[in-house]
Structures are given as C-alpha cells and as structure tokens.
Enzyme design. Structure first.
Site, PDB file in Angstrom:
ATOM      1  N   HIS A 221      37.901  41.635  44.983  1.00 39.28           N
ATOM      2  CA  HIS A 221      39.034  41.381  44.098  1.00 39.28           C
ATOM      3  C   HIS A 221      39.083  42.401  42.954  1.00 39.28           C
ATOM      4  O   HIS A 221      39.154  42.032  41.787  1.00 39.28           O
ATOM      5  CB  HIS A 221      38.941  39.968  43.508  1.00 39.28           C
ATOM      6  CG  HIS A 221      38.940  38.879  44.529  1.00 39.28           C
ATOM      7  ND1 HIS A 221      38.462  37.606  44.272  1.00 39.28           N
ATOM      8  CD2 HIS A 221      39.368  38.863  45.822  1.00 39.28           C
ATOM      9  CE1 HIS A 221      38.597  36.857  45.361  1.00 39.28           C
ATOM     10  NE2 HIS A 221      39.139  37.607  46.312  1.00 39.28           N
ATOM     11  N   PRO A 222      39.064  43.702  43.256  1.00 42.42           N
ATOM     12  CA  PRO A 222      39.097  44.693  42.172  1.00 42.42           C
ATOM     13  C   PRO A 222      40.466  44.721  41.500  1.00 42.42           C
ATOM     14  O   PRO A 222      41.505  44.542  42.146  1.00 42.42           O
ATOM     15  CB  PRO A 222      38.806  46.011  42.906  1.00 42.42           C
ATOM     16  CG  PRO A 222      39.322  45.783  44.293  1.00 42.42           C
ATOM     17  CD  PRO A 222      39.028  44.339  44.595  1.00 42.42           C
TER      18      PRO A 222
END
Length: 554
Positions: A471-472
């Site tokens: 989930h960057p």
C-alpha cells in the site's frame, strides 16, 4: 497524436478519470506500458498470488536494503497491465476511515474532508452488501449505481465466523458495514469481485470509457512529461523502438502509481533541485516534496495450525488447484470465485486512540503472498499490522535514464513508536485467538511462537518476518500551494507548472486506514471533477465513533 487530456497510467485513478472525462465529451488518450488483463491468473479471484509475482503483469520493483528490517529487500509489486495494480491486487475494498480524510484536510488538502469525499465513494460504488445477511449498516452511506461492483464472500468456511465471533468475545464490537457508518469492529470483508471475476478499474471504467469512442489506449512507455515555457504540453513515449510525443491540448495527468509518478515528475524536471542536478536534469520546478513522504502498511502473518482439516490446504496441490480452476473456468463459481479474504476486523490499539489503527485480514490457509504454503499441513492466519506508521521513506532517481528503476527506501520501522505499535498488535491479536469461538480450531501456534514474550523477542520477530501490505502512497503529497513540501494543490495541480496534474495514491498526505484501491479510485473520481470545474455537494453524514475511546481500548 493529440487529445484534450493525456493520462499516464491505466490504473485505479487513471481509468476512473478516463471514464469521467470521456463521459463529459473530452478526447482522452491513456498511456499504458502493460498489456492485456485477459486470462485466469488475473480474472480468477483465488489466483491472486500469481499476477503480482509475474513479470508479465508486475514492474518487478523492490526496496533498497531496509536498515531496520535486518537489511532485507522487500518486494514492491505495481501493476504493469491495463487496470494497473487493481488488476493484480487482493481485491479487498476498504474506503478508509472518515477521520483519515478529515486529517487530510487538516494537513492542507482543503476540500478533501470526509464530507467532501463521501459523495465520490457513493458515486463510484455499485454495492451489493445489502444482499448479505450480516449487513446491518445504514445503506444511505453507500452507492448502488456506480461502475464499481462491491460484493461479499459467502463465508461458508466455519473459520470466518469463528474469527468474527472471537473478536466479539474479546470485547470488540461487531460492524455490519465497515465501509459505512462504523468502521470499528469485526465483520464481513468486501471485495471488488463481480459474478465470480475480478472487477478491476479496467473492467469498471476503462473498457466502458473506450467503448464510447473518445477514449483511446496507447500501449507505450512514458518517458517524461514535455514542458514548454512552464506548461505541460504532452508526454514523451517510447514504442516500437522510436521516441514520440503525444500532445495534450488541455492537460497532462500523471497517474502512474506512488512509485512511478514521482519518477516521471523528476525525469521531467520537477523535484528537489539538487537531486535533479546531480543527475544532469534541467530544473523546471523546485519541489523538494517529490518522492518524499513515502508511506506503506507493514504487516505480519500470525499463523495457527488447524485442529481440523477444514482449511484450504486440502486444495494446495496440483489436483486440488486444477479442480478449483476447472469449476471456476466453466461456472465462475466455487472457491475460485473468492479472494478468500471474507472476514476482517478494525480495532484501536489503545485508549486515547480515536479511531481504528489496526486492521485484520483473515485467511483460512497459512500461506504467503508469494503463494508459498507453510509446511505442516492445515492452518490459517490473520494479516495484521499498524495502519498509521510514523516512519517515512522516499523514492529517488537511480539515474536520468527513464528505463532505470528508481530507488525505493521506505525506512520501515525507523520511528521507535512503530515498534511499540507492533508489540501491541501481537499481544492484542493473541487475546483474540484465545477466545472460545476459535480455540477448538487451533492445534498449535505456528508464528510468532508463544515462547516469544518479551519486547525484544517480539521486535526480533517483526524485524525478520514483517512484509509489505503493498500500500505505498504519499510521494507527491497534496497540500496548500504555499507549503514547500506539497507537490500538488487540493485540485491536484502540480505547483509551479501549468497544465499538469497528478492523481493517484501518491497525492495522499497520509496513508488511509485499510487497503488503498478504493481511495485511489475515489481520487480519480474527484480529480476528474476538479479538472472539469465541478464538484458534488458535500455530505451531511458523519461516522459512528466509539463513545469511550478516550478511556477504553475496546
């Protein structure tokens, strides 16, 4: 080639913008390096571990050695296919908590509060959760006419309900709809799955947009944005061994992910001036925030050996997988039609924490994201970790060659508070798995072993075993125009350059509470209205919060 708008990236936000801009009668070109999303590895929900590990569909990125995780390099999958990461992700749908967006606004993203973004979530959703017997939320919070189908799994495996019941027995609330009025609690998980198939941004938005005739997909590698006299006028691409420019008469929009969007900006002369000069790139706009503020969700897999042979392990062989695949291929039903993340939980780590900061994905098999099953037969696991880590990293250029992959350094666990939060996660989770609803299903603990009790022992486990939840975000942060570290203003316009916007998870000021596909699509929906000079009316619906959050952890 020329269009009104040129969008780099066909992912969650890019496809949504193409759909809405095309719907408004604009001519749009979407540039995408990746190929088709056809085939069972992407379309069959249960096969989710395959596409994110296939070079055909994934950019194959990884971090630099992470100094606080023993120098390990963590993989950073990003979709290289139409639909982007929505075509290789786990299909879990989480809006995030209302307070996430109120926090965004407090950080300078004016007009992105919960009241502002809720109408866009409602516009994009085609919610089928009301069909679920466990749904008890207020349907007024949900949308039912949008392009994005959102469903719930059948929860036939008894482990799903055992996990939910264990959460309740541990003293936590139940929630009938964590994406509605109350996120906090345990309940059914939602997914972007429709009629047994992955319902990606390509399915929901891009294909319908292209069918209208004014949205075109160009298969090419985007090298940089072409900027003339301070204005973005097109995109330089490579295809067929040639360098070309696709021109935009109105605007260029970068939606290439939180890794590739800052890379493209830097290659275009937008970023920290000293860093650009180090690579011989002419500075167009000094924006030191480009590539900074990198965030993610780090998680661990807490795994248990099953006392009964009821997990998915019975199918974890060539014949079992063939059986599931054949049933799905001919009927789009059965185990292949689910991502198997059918139960979840959101809790607060301590008293004084206003809204949940720990998330649970329950899975009825003990397996890694790369598809490697744990030795020892039947087992199950929960993916969990803190949702609002304090550590921050960066994306920087490795060289001025557009084909060179960027340097990705999350600096995971660089803030001491993140270690404290992970210890709480492990200890609180152990309590849940000690409840009578689930203990009959547990034969033994796989990891972390119960012999690990001290802070130092738990820290060592996290250091050796924590993995990215993929989930960057945050590398082109949205903020006020006078904020020196902001990259885009609240209308997604790149500060210091005309005719250029960024709209994807890179603009998030702070990571949201849960998986990022839903918020990324919402970003594309809302950005398209900013581009078109319109906005939906603000909502007067608010979240239901825990009444005793200041004095009690649950």
């Amino acid at each position: 080639m020329q269009a009104d708008y040129v969008i780099i990236g066909s992912g969650s936000a890019g496809s949504a913008m193409a759909y809405r801009l095309g719907e408004a009668g604009k001519r749009v070109i979407v540039i995408e390096q990746g190929g088709s999303d056809a085939g069972p590895f992407i379309q069959m929900p249960a096969a989710l571990s395959y596409p994110m590990n296939m070079p055909l569909y994934d950019w194959g990125l990884s971090t630099e050695p992470e100094p606080h995780l023993g120098g390990r390099r963590l993989v950073t999958p990003r979709g290289k296919v139409i639909g982007g990461s929505s075509s290789i992700n786990g299909m879990v749908y989480v809006r995030g908590h209302a307070r996430d967006y109120d926090t965004w606004e407090a950080m300078g993203a004016q007009g992105w509060s919960y009241a502002d973004v809720l109408p866009y979530f409602q516009r994009m959703e085609n919610w089928h959760g009301a069909d679920d017997a466990g749904a008890a939320g207020d349907p007024a919070y949900r949308g039912t006419n949008g392009p994005l189908h959102i469903t719930r799994g059948p929860r036939k495996n008894p482990l799903f309900d055992a996990f939910i019941k264990a959460g309740q027995q541990a003293g936590y609330q139940m929630t009938g709809d964590y994406n509605g009025q109350r996120q906090e609690g345990f309940g059914a998980m939602e997914a972007t799955i429709w009629k047994g198939k992955r319902w990606s941004a390509a399915s929901a938005y891009l294909r319908p947009a292209m069918a209208r005739g004014n949205v075109e997909l160009v298969r090419a590698f985007a090298r940089k944005v072409v900027i003339e006299n301070g204005r973005a006028v097109g995109v330089e691409i490579a295809r067929g061994g040639k360098i070309e420019v696709i021109r935009a008469s109105a605007e260029v929009i970068v939606a290439a992910s939180s890794i590739n969007s800052p890379k493209i900006l830097m290659l275009s002369g937008i970023g920290d001036a000293a860093h650009l000069k180090d690579h011989g790139i002419e500075v167009v706009a000094h924006r030191p925030g480009v590539g900074a503020n990198l965030q993610d969700h780090l998680e661990i897999y807490m795994q248990y050996q099953a006392a009964q042979p009821i997990t998915l392990y019975k199918y974890w062989n060539i014949w079992g997988k063939a059986l599931i695949g054949a049933q799905w291929l001919f009927t789009k039903k059965g185990l292949g039609a689910s991502n198997q993340f059918e139960a979840c939980g959101f809790i607060r780590s301590d008293k004084g924490v206003e809204y949940p900061d720990i998330q649970y994905h329950f899975l009825p098999i003990a397996v890694r994201y790369d598809g490697q099953a744990v030795a020892g037969g039947h087992g199950f696991q929960v993916h969990t970790g803190p949702m609002r880590a304090k550590s921050r990293g960066s994306v920087t250029l490795r060289s001025a060659d557009p084909m060179s992959v960027p340097k990705i350094q999350f600096n995971y666990m660089s803030d001491p508070r993140d270690w404290e939060d992970f210890r709480k996660v492990i200890r609180l989770t152990r309590e849940i798995f000690e409840q009578p609803a689930i203990t009959p299903f547990i034969k033994a603990t796989i990891q972390p072993g119960l012999d690990l009790q001290t802070d130092a022992e738990l820290d060592a486990f996290v250091r050796d075993h924590a993995e990215s939840a993929y989930h960057p975000c945050g590398t082109c942060r949205m903020g006020a125009a006078d904020d020196p570290m902001a990259v885009v203003d609240p209308e997604c316009r790149v500060i210091g350059v005309e005719g250029l916007r960024v709209a994807d998870s890179s603009i998030f000021p702070q990571v949201t509470n849960g998986n990022l596909n839903g918020p990324s699509i919402m970003t594309g929906e809302k950005a398209s209205d900013h581009i078109l000079g319109r906005q939906l009316p603000r909502s007067n619906l608010g979240p239901v919060m825990s009444q005793n959050w200041q004095t009690s952890q649950r």
